[in-house]
Design a protein around this motif. Structure first.
Motif, mmCIF file in Angstrom:
data_model
loop_
_atom_site.group_PDB
_atom_site.id
_atom_site.type_symbol
_atom_site.label_atom_id
_atom_site.label_comp_id
_atom_site.label_asym_id
_atom_site.label_seq_id
_atom_site.Cartn_x
_atom_site.Cartn_y
_atom_site.Cartn_z
ATOM 1 N N VAL A 66 -9.934 5.955 -1.286
ATOM 2 C CA VAL A 66 -9.139 6.181 -0.081
ATOM 3 C C VAL A 66 -7.694 5.776 -0.337
ATOM 4 O O VAL A 66 -7.431 4.760 -0.974
ATOM 5 C CB VAL A 66 -9.705 5.372 1.113
ATOM 6 C CG1 VAL A 66 -8.804 5.462 2.330
ATOM 7 C CG2 VAL A 66 -11.108 5.846 1.455
ATOM 8 N N THR A 67 -6.769 6.568 0.177
ATOM 9 C CA THR A 67 -5.351 6.253 0.117
ATOM 10 C C THR A 67 -4.876 5.930 1.526
ATOM 11 O O THR A 67 -5.124 6.705 2.457
ATOM 12 C CB THR A 67 -4.542 7.450 -0.427
ATOM 13 O OG1 THR A 67 -5.015 7.759 -1.734
ATOM 14 C CG2 THR A 67 -3.064 7.148 -0.470
ATOM 15 N N VAL A 89 -1.779 5.377 4.089
ATOM 16 C CA VAL A 89 -0.409 5.831 4.235
ATOM 17 C C VAL A 89 0.177 5.179 5.480
ATOM 18 O O VAL A 89 -0.407 5.275 6.564
ATOM 19 C CB VAL A 89 -0.353 7.365 4.385
ATOM 20 C CG1 VAL A 89 1.071 7.846 4.524
ATOM 21 C CG2 VAL A 89 -1.060 8.046 3.226
ATOM 22 N N ARG A 118 -7.174 10.377 3.023
ATOM 23 C CA ARG A 118 -5.935 9.676 3.384
ATOM 24 C C ARG A 118 -6.078 9.183 4.817
ATOM 25 O O ARG A 118 -6.437 9.951 5.700
ATOM 26 C CB ARG A 118 -4.736 10.612 3.249
ATOM 27 C CG ARG A 118 -4.474 11.016 1.810
ATOM 28 C CD ARG A 118 -3.466 12.144 1.691
ATOM 29 N NE ARG A 118 -2.274 11.962 2.479
ATOM 30 C CZ ARG A 118 -1.116 11.500 2.018
ATOM 31 N NH1 ARG A 118 -1.006 11.168 0.759
ATOM 32 N NH2 ARG A 118 -0.058 11.390 2.802
#
Length: 65
Positions: free
Chosen positions: A48-49, A51, A17
């Motif tokens: 992959v995130t 945020v 993240r």
């Protein structure tokens, strides 16, 4: 290999993240946005995130550098 050293082992990005302050993109050139978007897409494809994060005071810290 240009350095003469063995390439480092690959690692999985799945589940990573990365926090990105939305304010970082304010006023950025379109060419930079296009490159960053392509990179984010490629990273997201690898797991992959991203945020969106709120980082109050980040710009005042930048001014101190």
């Amino acid at each position: 290999m240009m350095s003469g050293n063995a390439a480092p082992a690959t690692v999985s990005l799945n589940g990573l993240r990365i926090g990105v302050p939305a304010s970082f993109w304010a006023g950025v050139d379109n060419e930079v946005v296009a490159v960053a978007t392509a990179a984010r897409t490629k990273l997201a494809t690898s797991g992959v995130t991203f945020v969106e994060v709120d980082m109050p005071g980040i710009w005042s810290l930048d001014d101190q550098v």
